[in-house]
Design a protein around this motif. Structure first.
Motif, mmCIF file in Angstrom:
data_model
loop_
_atom_site.group_PDB
_atom_site.id
_atom_site.type_symbol
_atom_site.label_atom_id
_atom_site.label_comp_id
_atom_site.label_asym_id
_atom_site.label_seq_id
_atom_site.Cartn_x
_atom_site.Cartn_y
_atom_site.Cartn_z
ATOM 1 N N TYR A 16 0.828 -1.197 0.000
ATOM 2 C CA TYR A 16 0.000 0.000 0.000
ATOM 3 C C TYR A 16 0.869 1.255 0.000
ATOM 4 O O TYR A 16 1.845 1.338 0.754
ATOM 5 C CB TYR A 16 -0.903 0.007 1.233
ATOM 6 C CG TYR A 16 -1.747 1.242 1.345
ATOM 7 C CD1 TYR A 16 -2.894 1.390 0.565
ATOM 8 C CD2 TYR A 16 -1.390 2.281 2.198
ATOM 9 C CE1 TYR A 16 -3.654 2.543 0.640
ATOM 10 C CE2 TYR A 16 -2.154 3.435 2.287
ATOM 11 C CZ TYR A 16 -3.294 3.555 1.497
ATOM 12 O OH TYR A 16 -4.046 4.689 1.573
ATOM 13 N N GLY A 17 0.485 2.227 -0.820
ATOM 14 C CA GLY A 17 1.212 3.492 -0.807
ATOM 15 C C GLY A 17 1.059 4.195 -2.133
ATOM 16 O O GLY A 17 0.178 3.864 -2.930
ATOM 17 N N HIS A 18 1.935 5.160 -2.351
ATOM 18 C CA HIS A 18 1.845 5.879 -3.627
ATOM 19 C C HIS A 18 3.147 5.694 -4.403
ATOM 20 O O HIS A 18 3.309 4.647 -5.035
ATOM 21 C CB HIS A 18 1.471 7.338 -3.380
ATOM 22 C CG HIS A 18 1.246 8.119 -4.608
ATOM 23 N ND1 HIS A 18 0.424 7.680 -5.626
ATOM 24 C CD2 HIS A 18 1.765 9.303 -5.036
ATOM 25 C CE1 HIS A 18 0.456 8.554 -6.620
ATOM 26 N NE2 HIS A 18 1.256 9.540 -6.285
ATOM 27 N N LYS A 19 4.065 6.642 -4.322
ATOM 28 C CA LYS A 19 5.224 6.528 -5.220
ATOM 29 C C LYS A 19 6.548 6.480 -4.476
ATOM 30 O O LYS A 19 7.591 6.614 -5.087
ATOM 31 C CB LYS A 19 5.218 7.716 -6.179
ATOM 32 C CG LYS A 19 4.009 7.773 -7.089
ATOM 33 C CD LYS A 19 4.318 7.344 -8.500
ATOM 34 C CE LYS A 19 3.083 7.225 -9.342
ATOM 35 N NZ LYS A 19 3.178 7.868 -10.634
ATOM 36 N N ARG A 20 6.527 6.346 -3.161
ATOM 37 C CA ARG A 20 7.802 6.437 -2.437
ATOM 38 C C ARG A 20 8.731 5.299 -2.831
ATOM 39 O O ARG A 20 8.291 4.246 -3.305
ATOM 40 C CB ARG A 20 7.516 6.410 -0.943
ATOM 41 C CG ARG A 20 6.486 7.452 -0.650
ATOM 42 C CD ARG A 20 6.472 8.176 0.619
ATOM 43 N NE ARG A 20 7.455 7.960 1.604
ATOM 44 C CZ ARG A 20 7.130 7.862 2.882
ATOM 45 N NH1 ARG A 20 5.851 7.880 3.252
ATOM 46 N NH2 ARG A 20 8.065 7.752 3.771
ATOM 47 N N ALA A 21 10.013 5.504 -2.578
ATOM 48 C CA ALA A 21 11.026 4.543 -3.024
ATOM 49 C C ALA A 21 10.872 3.186 -2.344
ATOM 50 O O ALA A 21 11.371 2.178 -2.846
ATOM 51 C CB ALA A 21 12.416 5.116 -2.777
ATOM 52 N N LEU A 22 10.171 3.166 -1.206
ATOM 53 C CA LEU A 22 9.952 1.872 -0.543
ATOM 54 C C LEU A 22 9.040 0.958 -1.357
ATOM 55 O O LEU A 22 9.039 -0.255 -1.160
ATOM 56 C CB LEU A 22 9.297 2.094 0.820
ATOM 57 C CG LEU A 22 10.182 2.106 2.052
ATOM 58 C CD1 LEU A 22 9.316 2.207 3.299
ATOM 59 C CD2 LEU A 22 11.074 0.878 2.129
ATOM 60 N N MET A 23 8.253 1.537 -2.235
ATOM 61 C CA MET A 23 7.296 0.721 -3.011
ATOM 62 C C MET A 23 8.017 -0.355 -3.838
ATOM 63 O O MET A 23 7.751 -1.544 -3.669
ATOM 64 C CB MET A 23 6.399 1.589 -3.897
ATOM 65 C CG MET A 23 5.439 2.497 -3.167
ATOM 66 S SD MET A 23 4.170 1.627 -2.229
ATOM 67 C CE MET A 23 2.979 1.236 -3.491
ATOM 68 N N PRO A 24 8.929 0.039 -4.746
ATOM 69 C CA PRO A 24 9.624 -1.023 -5.504
ATOM 70 C C PRO A 24 10.422 -1.972 -4.611
ATOM 71 O O PRO A 24 10.568 -3.152 -4.945
ATOM 72 C CB PRO A 24 10.530 -0.258 -6.474
ATOM 73 C CG PRO A 24 10.486 1.162 -6.090
ATOM 74 C CD PRO A 24 9.294 1.391 -5.245
ATOM 75 N N VAL A 25 10.924 -1.484 -3.489
ATOM 76 C CA VAL A 25 11.644 -2.377 -2.561
ATOM 77 C C VAL A 25 10.672 -3.458 -2.075
ATOM 78 O O VAL A 25 10.994 -4.655 -2.060
ATOM 79 C CB VAL A 25 12.209 -1.578 -1.344
ATOM 80 C CG1 VAL A 25 12.752 -2.525 -0.286
ATOM 81 C CG2 VAL A 25 13.268 -0.597 -1.799
ATOM 82 N N CYS A 26 9.471 -3.035 -1.694
ATOM 83 C CA CYS A 26 8.456 -3.999 -1.214
ATOM 84 C C CYS A 26 8.058 -4.978 -2.323
ATOM 85 O O CYS A 26 7.887 -6.171 -2.067
ATOM 86 C CB CYS A 26 7.216 -3.270 -0.706
ATOM 87 S SG CYS A 26 7.503 -2.348 0.796
ATOM 88 N N PHE A 27 7.891 -4.474 -3.549
ATOM 89 C CA PHE A 27 7.487 -5.361 -4.654
ATOM 90 C C PHE A 27 8.503 -6.498 -4.804
ATOM 91 O O PHE A 27 8.153 -7.679 -4.817
ATOM 92 C CB PHE A 27 7.415 -4.614 -5.996
ATOM 93 C CG PHE A 27 6.414 -3.487 -6.063
ATOM 94 C CD1 PHE A 27 5.347 -3.433 -5.174
ATOM 95 C CD2 PHE A 27 6.529 -2.478 -7.022
ATOM 96 C CE1 PHE A 27 4.421 -2.401 -5.242
ATOM 97 C CE2 PHE A 27 5.612 -1.445 -7.094
ATOM 98 C CZ PHE A 27 4.563 -1.403 -6.191
ATOM 99 N N LEU A 28 9.775 -6.101 -4.889
ATOM 100 C CA LEU A 28 10.803 -7.121 -5.117
ATOM 101 C C LEU A 28 10.920 -8.051 -3.909
ATOM 102 O O LEU A 28 11.145 -9.255 -4.058
ATOM 103 C CB LEU A 28 12.156 -6.479 -5.426
ATOM 104 C CG LEU A 28 12.302 -5.755 -6.758
ATOM 105 C CD1 LEU A 28 13.774 -5.577 -7.104
ATOM 106 C CD2 LEU A 28 11.618 -6.467 -7.915
ATOM 107 N N ALA A 29 10.766 -7.483 -2.709
ATOM 108 C CA ALA A 29 10.877 -8.313 -1.501
ATOM 109 C C ALA A 29 9.808 -9.409 -1.505
ATOM 110 O O ALA A 29 10.093 -10.572 -1.218
ATOM 111 C CB ALA A 29 10.728 -7.436 -0.261
ATOM 112 N N CYS A 30 8.582 -9.032 -1.841
ATOM 113 C CA CYS A 30 7.489 -10.021 -1.843
ATOM 114 C C CYS A 30 7.821 -11.168 -2.791
ATOM 115 O O CYS A 30 7.757 -12.333 -2.409
ATOM 116 C CB CYS A 30 6.173 -9.382 -2.291
ATOM 117 S SG CYS A 30 5.532 -8.198 -1.121
#
Ligand code: AMP
Length: 498
Positions: A59-73
């Motif tokens: 969940y979120g918008h465009k912060r840099a943590l988003m792609p980190v979370c995608f790859l982590a999952c």
């Protein structure tokens, strides 16, 4: 080649290059890879055994943590489902419910109770922790689901399209070629729309730098242009609607934006008018049109628009079919087969069975789009059903209609698009509130008009359930819905009333 292998190679070769930047956060390939390894390790260690392969909401918008979370999952062997902050709570709840108490990685405050929420502070801690082994052994296999993107469903509930790791890898192998290594690419669409997959994964697979345009800046053309200028964007990936908005500003031209070399479009009809306007301002820019639905991983055809096409074609083509895909035309309908076609809708065999099937060992999808081939070039002529695109957003009119029913006593609703110059400009909802005006014979007569206050209330209640782009501009009351001979809503007659 598998997508994570491609990203890994970029991490090894160009670790210090910017992979993603937005909202003041910046992430190099090294940071992206290593932080997602650590977070993956945590997800796998603490949740891995219990409900492996269960999807995670990011969940979120465009912060840099988003792609980190995608790859982590995905490294931990779990599909992720991106949910943007612009989604209303009810819609988020529908998605969380469909998933059954999912883990939620929230990079902004998560607005509902459902799910096991890990907030930004926790995520940052885990992504930064040094507890991880040197390299995390990836748990995802090619046939596993990589992401689930929810899109408008005709019954009023969104439907989740499952895209496998193999689907996405085949797509990225093709789409990365639209951008040279090191290119500076702009991301316009929120991550919860599959258009963002085009820029995000083409960039990461191809060793490019991606710049996420936050939604607040999109509200103001001037701010968007400033974003493009300061980030020295070279490649734009967007819907034609978005670029039309930018073209309204006279300063959007090659002299002021010398870095721009290419416009890549997907998601809706590209008109000759838009192309002409772009070339007036950017005479040297390449323009590429691509076509495809979320159900077949963003896009399956592409074509570079040429000056010739403007002179010789009535309508611009949507392109040639990519390697690995096949398109069949059956009763005018575009049927997409091949390596990027989804396994179907998340936990919905019935819906899946209606539009997906197997043929000659290939997965196929009935797109609902009408089209034809001239040689190997595909042309799009419209839809077979009530799915539309408004300002680039995919909407099932039935989704809005179902959600209108019950609001302020509305018993029936029909939503119609209002066209101008062949493009949908806005939506009008006709609503019947049962009992409004006893003279039921006067079906095409408006009820006593809804007051300003009533319209405002209906829109506000609808906005609790649907994203802002789905709220009709006009709401009009009818004494009774007009019907055709089959007893169905007579949409033609309503069209005449627009
Ligand atoms: P989405 O799943 O949001 O990507 O929407 C897919 C639908 O958008 C397709 O089924 C088409 O109806 C429409 N679409 C996508 N690309 C194009 C294009 N280049 N030209 C015309 N319509 C398009």
């Amino acid at each position: 080649m598998l997508l994570l292998d491609r990203i890994y190679e970029n991490y090894k070769a160009n670790g210090d290059r910017v992979a993603y930047e937005s909202c003041g956060d910046s992430l190099t390939y090294k940071e992206l890879w290593e932080q997602s390894d650590r977070l993956a390790f945590f997800l796998w260690k603490y949740y891995g055994d219990k409900d492996e392969k269960q999807p995670v909401i990011v969940y979120g918008h465009k912060r840099a943590l988003m792609p980190v979370c995608f790859l982590a999952c995905v490294k931990a062997g779990r599909p992720y489902c991106p949910v943007d902050t612009s989604m209303p709570d009810t819609r988020i709840r529908d998605i969380a419910e469909a998933m059954g108490n999912p883990i939620v990685l929230a990079t902004e405050d998560f607005p509902i109770e459902e799910g096991r929420v890990l907030n930004e502070v926790v995520i940052r801690g885990l992504a930064g922790s040094s507890e991880t082994p040197e390299e995390f052994e990836r748990k995802i296999s090619p046939e596993d689901t990589y992401y689930i993107i929810f899109t408008s469903g005709s019954t009023g509930k969104p439907k989740g399209v499952e895209i496998s790791y193999s689907n996405l890898s085949c797509f990225a192998d093709w789409s990365a070629d639209f951008f040279p290594e090191g290119a500076r690419i702009m991301n316009q669409a929120p991550f919860s729309f599959d258009l963002s997959v085009m820029d995000t994964y083409s960039a990461l697979a191809g060793g490019c730098s991606l710049y996420g345009l936050p939604k607040d800046m999109q509200k103001e053309c001037g701010q968007t242009l400033e974003f493009i200028r300061t980030n020295r964007i070279q490649y734009l990936v967007s819907t034609p609607s978005f670029v039309n908005m930018l073209l309204a500003d006279k300063t959007f031209c090659e002299d002021d934006f010398p870095d721009i070399v290419q416009f890549l479009f997907c998601g809706e009809r590209l008109t000759k008018e838009t192309v002409r306007r772009i070339w007036e301002r950017f005479p040297n820019a390449r323009i590429i049109n691509t076509y495809g639905p979320t159900e077949s991983t963003v896009a399956v055809t592409s074509v570079e628009i040429t000056g010739d096409m403007l002179d010789t074609e009535d309508e611009l083509p949507i392109g040639r079919v990519k390697p690995g895909s096949r398109i069949i035309i059956e009763d005018d309908e575009i049927i997409i087969c091949g390596d990027t076609v989804s396994s179907g809708y998340f936990r919905d065999e019935e819906k899946t069975g209606k539009t997906f099937f197997e043929k000659d060992g290939m997965r196929c999808y009935r797109s609902g789009d009408r089209g034809y081939f001239r040689g190997d070039m595909l042309y799009y002529t419209g839809r077979k059903d009530n799915q539309i695109k408004l300002h680039g957003y995919r909407i099932e009119l039935g989704d809005i209609e179902s959600n209108l029913i019950g609001i302020n006593g509305i018993t029936e609703a029909a939503v119609l698009p209002k066209m101008k110059d062949g493009t949908i400009k806005s939506l009008t909802a006709f609503v019947a509130a049962g009992g409004c005006g006893d003279n039921a014979a006067a079906a095409d007569r408006d009820c006593p008009e809804l007051t300003f206050q009533e319209v405002k209330e209906i829109k506000a209640r609808l906005a609790e359930k649907l994203p802002a782009y789905m709220i009709p501009k006009k709401i009009r009351a009818v004494a009774e819905m007009p019907r055709n001979i089959n007893g169905k809503t007579d949409r033609k007659r309503l069209e005449q009333m627009l």
